[in-house]
Motif scaffolding. Structure first.
Motif, mmCIF file in Angstrom:
data_model
loop_
_atom_site.group_PDB
_atom_site.id
_atom_site.type_symbol
_atom_site.label_atom_id
_atom_site.label_comp_id
_atom_site.label_asym_id
_atom_site.label_seq_id
_atom_site.Cartn_x
_atom_site.Cartn_y
_atom_site.Cartn_z
ATOM 1 N N ASP A 50 -32.342 23.512 38.800
ATOM 2 C CA ASP A 50 -30.895 23.523 38.522
ATOM 3 C C ASP A 50 -30.525 24.689 37.609
ATOM 4 N N LEU A 51 -31.402 24.992 36.653
ATOM 5 C CA LEU A 51 -31.155 26.138 35.777
ATOM 6 C C LEU A 51 -31.079 27.420 36.598
ATOM 7 N N ALA A 58 -27.022 23.514 35.651
ATOM 8 C CA ALA A 58 -27.838 22.584 34.861
ATOM 9 C C ALA A 58 -27.087 22.021 33.662
ATOM 10 N N ASP A 59 -25.849 22.457 33.427
ATOM 11 C CA ASP A 59 -25.086 21.947 32.291
ATOM 12 C C ASP A 59 -24.861 20.451 32.465
ATOM 13 N N ASN A 80 -25.004 25.668 23.598
ATOM 14 C CA ASN A 80 -26.198 25.773 24.435
ATOM 15 C C ASN A 80 -26.863 24.431 24.701
ATOM 16 N N ALA A 81 -26.378 23.376 24.073
ATOM 17 C CA ALA A 81 -27.045 22.077 24.184
ATOM 18 C C ALA A 81 -27.038 21.536 25.603
ATOM 19 N N ALA A 82 -25.976 21.794 26.342
ATOM 20 C CA ALA A 82 -25.846 21.233 27.692
ATOM 21 C C ALA A 82 -26.933 21.720 28.634
ATOM 22 N N ARG A 83 -27.605 22.822 28.292
ATOM 23 C CA ARG A 83 -28.674 23.356 29.141
ATOM 24 C C ARG A 83 -30.053 23.093 28.553
ATOM 25 N N PHE A 104 -27.687 14.427 43.869
ATOM 26 C CA PHE A 104 -27.011 15.691 44.148
ATOM 27 C C PHE A 104 -26.063 16.039 43.001
ATOM 28 N N PRO A 105 -25.830 17.333 42.758
ATOM 29 C CA PRO A 105 -24.799 17.740 41.793
ATOM 30 C C PRO A 105 -23.429 17.313 42.308
#
Length: 276
Positions: free
Chosen positions: A194-195, A200-201, A214-217, A229-230
């Motif tokens: 996802d990154l 990926a957030d 940056n925490a969400a990643r 699924f996203p």
């Protein structure tokens, strides 16, 4: 000058400001809409406690809803008047209230739990149910667990914003730990992909996303049980991988109960009752 905001849009905005969950937002807006339609689309500011009383009586007498459903409707209406319209409702205690039935919870035997687990067609659903049973979690609490909430050294799980918006610590059963570690390895591979793909957030509660950009990643903030699924966030429209949908786990339980031939009304909460 722009057009005045619609009432239900105001309700949604205040619910977000007060950090109510998305599910609560949907529920409250739906009840307020039904309340307005019941009174022929009168504006709530032009209605009184008597209108609320008649609606609550209608729910109990005509719709025959449960006490918890009637209370949910009442909470939504009270929220509307108190926090959006800033109007004191007055007394509507004479409305007919739905009776709260006294029922015993469904409790499964160890053999029934084992049989159900063997009938599940999803490894992730099986692991979730093992945690409901072994840690006494509610389904909504379990699907919201993040990587940093699991402590393998102390054998504990931190439950955040549980019922009543309270945190608590519960046990992490030893028998689940190896399978959970293997599960997290698979989730980590998915997260790394996802990154690379650029979504990926993960959702962060309240203002944490602004405070820690940056925490969400970061891996520690990811959901232990991510969705297949996203999907787009219904509030922001951002595409990302959320946690698994609780309803899919409920459907998996229903299929397993039927396959196992268990003649009890089994839901996800039955495993929490069995733990207790």
């Amino acid at each position: 000058m722009g057009r005045p905001r619609k009432l239900l849009d105001q309700v949604r905005e205040i619910l977000k400001l007060k950090h109510y969950s998305y599910r609560t937002e949907q529920s409250y807006v739906a009840w307020i809409r039904r309340y307005i339609l019941f009174h022929n689309k009168q504006h709530p500011k032009d209605m009184t406690a008597g209108h609320v009383q008649r609606y609550l009586t209608h729910l109990a007498v005509d719709r025959k809803v449960t006490a918890s459903t009637q209370n949910q409707a009442l909470n939504a209406i009270v929220f509307l008047y108190k926090h959006v319209l800033m109007i004191e409702l007055g007394d509507f205690s004479s409305s007919v209230r739905a009776k709260r039935p006294s029922r015993k919870p469904v409790v499964l035997t160890q053999g029934e739990v084992h049989l159900l687990l063997t009938c599940l067609d999803s490894t992730q659903s099986q692991l979730i149910i093992r945690l409901l049973y072994g840690a006494g979690l509610r389904l909504a609490e379990c699907v919201r667990i993040r990587v940093q909430d699991v402590d393998f050294i102390k054998s504990t799980i931190m439950v955040r914003a549980g019922k009543g918006d309270k945190d608590r610590i519960t046990v992490l059963p030893e028998i689940v730990q190896n399978d959970l570690r293997q599960h997290l390895k698979r989730v980590r591979i998915q997260f790394d992909q996802d990154l690379t793909d650029g979504f990926a957030d993960v959702y962060l509660p309240h203002a944490l996303a602004r405070k820690y950009p940056n925490a969400a990643r970061q891996w520690k903030w990811q959901f232990v049980f991510p969705g297949e699924f996203p999907a787009k966030d219904p509030r922001t429209g951002i595409k990302r991988r959320h946690h698994v949908y609780a309803g899919s786990v409920g459907r998996a339980i229903t299929r397993a109960v039927k396959m196992a031939g268990i003649h009890k009304r089994v839901t996800a909460h039955s495993f929490r009752h069995s733990f207790a």
